[in-house]
Design an enzyme around this catalytic site. Structure first.
Site, short mmCIF file in Angstrom:
data_model
loop_
_atom_site.label_atom_id
_atom_site.label_comp_id
_atom_site.label_asym_id
_atom_site.label_seq_id
_atom_site.Cartn_x
_atom_site.Cartn_y
_atom_site.Cartn_z
N ASN A 35 4.22 -8.17 7.89
CA ASN A 35 4.96 -7.19 8.66
C ASN A 35 5.17 -7.70 10.08
OD1 ASN A 35 2.52 -6.82 10.02
ND2 ASN A 35 2.01 -4.92 8.96
N ASP A 261 4.87 -1.50 -3.27
CA ASP A 261 4.10 -1.56 -2.03
C ASP A 261 5.00 -1.39 -0.81
OD1 ASP A 261 1.50 -2.28 -0.58
OD2 ASP A 261 2.88 -3.79 0.20
#
Length: 386
Positions: A35, A261
């Protein structure tokens, strides 16, 4: 002559890739695996876990004569993310077959992160996966699994108990979901109150292409390598031609889990508006295969929040563009648990979930029961290790 060559091949196969010979893969974590703050996505780890299980499962199931086959993922047991992994670290994934029934294989996976600058190593994940071998000639034919040798009768009996337990839970989950498609709408968020289920719920629509698929043409969870200069791409759930190379095209389960996810992460981030990471995944059940050319909708909604964690329920529904008359069906279900982190990767309190209606209250209570059950299990395991 051909028969002697086949016999020689199977002999060498068994010698080099023994039924229980552990399999290990390694890969450095890149920016596109993480991320914006550098935490590796849980979906990336899940995909690597599935690939490792697929490789060892398929190798084992092809140690016998008869139809060639690939190991298709049927279920992933609860998986905990013990420590975060970061960009630049190396993920080492090891897999070992621990139990076989007549038509299924249990694979246990360990994931180790390595900081190649400092030399620091940590066990980040432990997971258990169940596979079934599907014939390459007929995708609907399940091949018998070669048995493994156990070090003791107690080990075999423990494996049998795990097999029966997961089989029962899969049947209960399938019955609970059935063919009822509980739609997760995408409301105008500006009209919804923050911290409600409707405010954070999210969906992702994906067309299954070749690169998503296994040799059978079903969506897969990983890529498995098979000896004799051929690569077989496995697993049986998402269908996009761009994610797999298969003659019948089924989606790799690792692809599916990664998308699940991602959606769960979006739900968690919308709820907290902070950096979030995957803490654990409850059992992922693959109910039906997804073929290439299907459109899948991956939907997630918040079901429960504790002080420092949140549970997100994720569905994968599939619909064939070519065979539209067959309608949409539920292919995969799972619960993901996320935690909120500050800039120093320290846990933050999670805003309480605002419930609207009896259904949301019911799902909240069910999530709370799962939370307390998992918490009690962690405490028991910790006491046992001390």
């Amino acid at each position: 002559m051909v028969m002697r060559q086949n016999q020689l091949f199977h002999y060498l196969w068994k010698q080099n890739w023994g039924a229980r010979k552990p399999n290990s893969t390694s890969r450095i974590m890149r920016p596109d695996d993480a991320n914006i703050v550098g935490n590796v996505h849980g979906g990336t780890i899940l995909k690597m876990i599935e690939e490792a299980g697929c490789i060892i499962g398929t190798r084992h199931c092809n140690t016998q004569t008869g139809d060639r086959c690939v190991a298709a993922l049927a279920r992933v047991e609860r998986t905990d993310f013990l420590y975060p992994m970061f960009i630049g670290e190396v993920a080492h994934v090891s897999a070992e077959i621990t139990y076989t029934s007549k038509h299924s294989v249990e694979v246990q996976i360990n994931v180790l992160s390595e900081n190649i600058v400092t030399g620091t190593k940590k066990v980040t994940n432990k997971a258990t996966l169940w596979y079934v071998p599907l014939s390459l000639q007929n995708v609907d034919k399940i091949i018998e699994v070669p048995p493994i040798e156990y070090s003791s009768s107690e080990q075999e009996e423990a494996g049998k108990k795990r097999y029966e337990a997961q089989k029962l839970e899969r049947l209960e989950t399938k019955e609970r979901n059935g063919e009822i498609l509980m739609s997760v709408s995408l409301p105008d968020r500006q009209t919804k109150e923050p911290y409600t289920v409707a405010f954070s719920q999210s969906s992702l629509i994906h067309l299954i292409g070749p690169s998503d698929c296994t040799m059978h043409g079903f969506v897969h969870g990983g890529i498995l390598s098979l000896l004799i200069s051929s690569y077989i791409l496995l697993d049986w759930l998402l269908n996009l031609p761009s994610r797999g190379h298969s003659t019948q095209h089924s989606v790799y389960s690792g692809v599916t889990m990664k998308l699940m996810d991602e959606v769960a992460g979006i739900v968690a981030a919308r709820h907290c508006k902070t950096n979030i990471v995957t803490a654990s995944v409850d059992a992922i059940n693959f109910h039906r295969k997804i073929k290439k050319g299907c459109v899948i909708t991956v939907s997630g909604r918040m079901t429960f929040t504790s002080n420092k964690s949140m549970e997100i329920e994720v569905f994968v529904d599939a619909e064939s563009l070519v065979e539209a008359e067959k309608g949409k069906y539920r292919a995969v279900t799972a619960f993901f648990t996320y935690i909120s982190l500050d800039k120093d990767n320290k846990p933050l309190p999670v805003p309480p979930l605002k419930l609207e209606g009896e259904e949301e209250q019911k799902r909240f209570e069910e999530g709370k029961a799962r939370y307390l059950q998992n918490k009690a299990k962690r405490l028991t395991d910790k006491e046992r290790q001390q």
